[in-house]
Design an enzyme around this catalytic site. Structure first.
Site: not given
Ligand code: PAF
Length: 280
Positions: A176, A61, A37, A31, A153
């Site tokens: 971006v 995380q 995004h 979010g 990631q």
């Molecule tokens: O990159 C992120 O926003 C988060 O690490 C993800 C991939 C949504 C996992 O919680």
């Protein structure tokens, strides 16, 4: 746009989209959506019939001393942005729904999660790969879209998909940036105006390293020392890592090859920022 909060409903919805022959893409997010995004959603729309955005600030995380509680949230704004981009479903479970009582399984990708962010954020990637795996099982996508800003990631998730034979195509989308070069991140909202100025040292470092390589410098130590001096010349900064490494294994290299990853993590004030580029 449908908003779904339970795993059962999400799985049923994905089953019926699949039965109808739709290609489903998922865009996992925590979010506080920004232009980075939104670009992921646009790519998702181009590649699939139905776009599912997940919105879940994943507690597993975040380390104990990290910003889980303070992580910026704007659910109404996020839903509005998703709607305006034509997202079909937003899956937004709460933490109890996602981590049910007795939950005791972790998905760990071993080696590439150890260096770089793995050093200063122990357990972080276990949280990411576990929740992404769970989100995949809830949304049953054909494609999943992630930003290349979080290079490690993306590498860990791609490795997980390969290692576990998941039938999901992973698409990485270029970073971006703000007009002045700062990579878009939800955490940029923590920066005050002076820190925001200093944060430009990340992009300046990427540009400088590229320039040095194009001009013939191949010695990783020389490039790293030059970048470290550049970053230290900016107020409020503290280097977490400057790494020149193999883009596949993320192992440090001494002499730059045809393709090398430059990855940076720098604290600016209290905010930890990351950025990266491939030097070719
Ligand atoms: O990159 C992120 O926003 C988060 O690490 C993800 C991939 C949504 C996992 O919680």
């Amino acid at each position: 746009m449908k908003i779904i909060e339970t795993i059962g409903e999400m799985q049923r919805e994905s089953d019926s989209m699949r039965m109808a022959g739709d290609i489903i893409s998922v865009v996992p997010t925590m979010g506080f959506l920004h232009e980075g995004h939104l670009e992921l959603m646009r790519v998702a729309k181009r590649h699939s019939d139905k776009v599912v955005m997940t919105l879940f600030v994943n507690p597993t995380q975040f380390g104990p001393a990290e910003d889980f509680e303070a992580y910026p949230r704007d659910t109404e704004g996020d839903l509005e942005k998703a709607r305006s981009l034509g997202v079909d479903i937003v899956f937004m479970p709460n933490a109890i729904e996602m981590y049910q009582e007795g939950c005791q399984t972790t998905v760990r990708v071993e080696r590439i999660t150890q260096p770089l962010c793995g050093l200063s954020r122990p357990g972080h990637f276990d949280g990411v790969t576990t929740v992404v795996n769970k989100l995949f099982n809830c949304t049953k996508p054909h494609l999943a879209i992630f930003g290349q800003k979080d290079y490690q990631q993306l590498a860990a998730i791609s490795r997980m998909v390969m290692d576990l034979n998941m039938d999901i195509k992973i698409i990485g989308v270029p970073t971006v940036r703000e007009p002045d070069g700062l990579a878009m991140s939800s955490r940029n909202s923590y920066l005050n105006p002076e820190e925001r100025q200093s944060a430009l040292c990340l992009k300046k470092s990427l540009d400088l390293a590229n320039k040095m390589f194009q001009e013939g410098t191949k010695d990783a130590r020389i490039i790293k020392e030059t970048i470290e001096s550049l970053i230290k010349a900016h107020p409020f900064t503290r280097i977490d890592y400057v790494s020149l490494c193999d883009p596949m294994t993320l192992e440090e290299i001494e002499i730059l090859k045809d393709e090398t990853l430059l990855a940076l993590a720098v604290r600016v004030g209290k905010t930890r920022l990351i950025d990266n580029c491939l030097i070719r």
